[in-house]
Design a protein around this motif. Sequence first.
Motif, short mmCIF file in Angstrom:
data_model
loop_
_atom_site.label_atom_id
_atom_site.label_comp_id
_atom_site.label_asym_id
_atom_site.label_seq_id
_atom_site.Cartn_x
_atom_site.Cartn_y
_atom_site.Cartn_z
N ALA A 121 0.81 -1.13 0.16
CA ALA A 121 -0.17 0.16 0.03
C ALA A 121 0.84 1.28 -0.12
CB ALA A 121 -0.75 -0.18 1.38
N VAL A 122 0.60 2.17 -0.49
CA VAL A 122 1.05 3.49 -0.84
C VAL A 122 0.20 4.49 -0.28
CG1 VAL A 122 2.60 4.87 -2.31
CG2 VAL A 122 2.71 2.59 -2.84
N VAL A 123 0.69 5.27 0.69
CA VAL A 123 -0.41 6.26 1.29
C VAL A 123 0.13 7.63 1.34
CG1 VAL A 123 -1.73 6.59 3.18
CG2 VAL A 123 -0.96 4.20 2.94
N GLY A 124 -0.61 8.19 0.48
CA GLY A 124 -0.58 9.70 0.47
C GLY A 124 -1.20 10.51 1.49
N ASP A 142 1.31 -6.46 2.88
CA ASP A 142 2.68 -6.64 3.49
C ASP A 142 3.60 -5.74 3.84
OD1 ASP A 142 1.99 -9.33 2.78
OD2 ASP A 142 2.74 -9.40 0.84
N TYR A 143 3.56 -4.82 3.20
CA TYR A 143 4.31 -3.32 3.23
C TYR A 143 3.45 -2.08 3.09
CZ TYR A 143 8.20 -6.92 3.05
OH TYR A 143 8.90 -8.15 3.22
N VAL A 144 3.74 -0.99 3.83
CA VAL A 144 3.09 0.26 3.69
C VAL A 144 4.08 1.31 3.52
CG1 VAL A 144 1.37 2.01 4.69
CG2 VAL A 144 1.30 -0.55 5.21
N PHE A 145 4.07 1.87 2.32
CA PHE A 145 4.86 3.16 1.93
C PHE A 145 4.07 4.31 2.69
CE2 PHE A 145 6.53 -0.17 -0.86
CZ PHE A 145 7.61 0.34 -1.39
N VAL A 165 8.13 1.76 4.62
CA VAL A 165 9.08 2.50 3.73
C VAL A 165 8.47 3.85 3.95
CG1 VAL A 165 10.12 2.68 1.51
CG2 VAL A 165 9.32 0.41 2.54
N TYR A 166 9.49 4.72 4.30
CA TYR A 166 9.30 6.03 4.51
C TYR A 166 10.08 7.02 3.38
CZ TYR A 166 8.90 10.85 6.15
OH TYR A 166 8.57 12.14 6.26
#
Length: 354
Positions: A121-124, A142-145, A165-166
């Motif tokens: 997931a990529v969260v703006g 699994d992973y969140v950006f 991931v930041y």
Amino acid sequence: MVTDETPMPVLFKKSFKKLPMWDFEDVYNQDAPLRPTTCAESLRNSEDESFRKAFLPNIRLFLHKDNINLTEWNRLSHFNNPFGFMEYKYADVMASVKLIPKPKEPLLLPKPGGDGCVRCAVVGTAGILNGSRMGKEIDAHDYVFRMNGAVLKGHEEHVGNRTSVYVHTSFSITTSLYLFKKYGYTSVPNDEGIKYVMIPEAIRDFNWLEGLLKGEKGAGPYHNKWPRTYYAGQYNESRFYVLHQDFLRYVRNRFLKSAILNSTHWAIVRPTNGAFALFLALHTCDTVSAYGFMTEDYNKYYNYYFEKGVKTKVVFYINHDYMLEKNMWKKLHNSKIIRLYQRTDSGTGTEKPK
């Protein structure tokens, strides 16, 4: 005469009235081998012809001391920042680049015992997430950006609370602390084992990197700051990455090439941090869901999901082509390459949907 032992003469942006096009403009470093995937639903298996033609699954993602030399310096010095080293002096940049350790690639791996898929997931920070109740769904990946001013406290129900991931610049990691303080933002996400990815957008980022990698104060505008203190105790050089100029240029050239690049304002235009984060996910994950990114009905929502009270309009900064990005997210969604979160309720995003 420029040789492999001599840095080329410095090129200046003012010498060009629009984006200069070199015969090697669309040539990029690629790394091998490619991470194998057994994921049947991987976006790498997309049948979308335009995406397959543009997409380089093993594009070089990260810059480090082992993949920079004078030949590379001279090549990259033809491109403006953050896509290259135009206007930079060799000694000013190499002092920090030669400190960047080779990261542990790949950035992400499938979870043990799973089906081999890396789901991200990529969260703006867009207001569409205000009242969305998407938190559990986001955290189930699994992973969140995340990137920039990722305000989580008090908004977990809608945006989740995990960060793997930041993505940041030196400017965003420092200014977010005071820009978003009134919304409760006190530090970057600092989950145990988190990976920090830096976009080297300007010379100040190399000033920051020198201090960060040496464990000292930064240089230039950061001479009074200790970069390591900004990572909330989670900075670890084995989990720190710097995006490569080729990757940044590839994202611009093949996916987000703004018409403004043909004007005298060409040198300031670049994709947003969120766009770079989303394309990083597309190159490190099998499936990507995007939340808090601009959608067709963006005018219905706050600028940021964490705002309350008087509704603010979405702010457009001159150095980004937001409409181009909005259209790209919709295109990737329609092509089933990403899943773009779009509101289906009739709410404005300023209150919980019924």
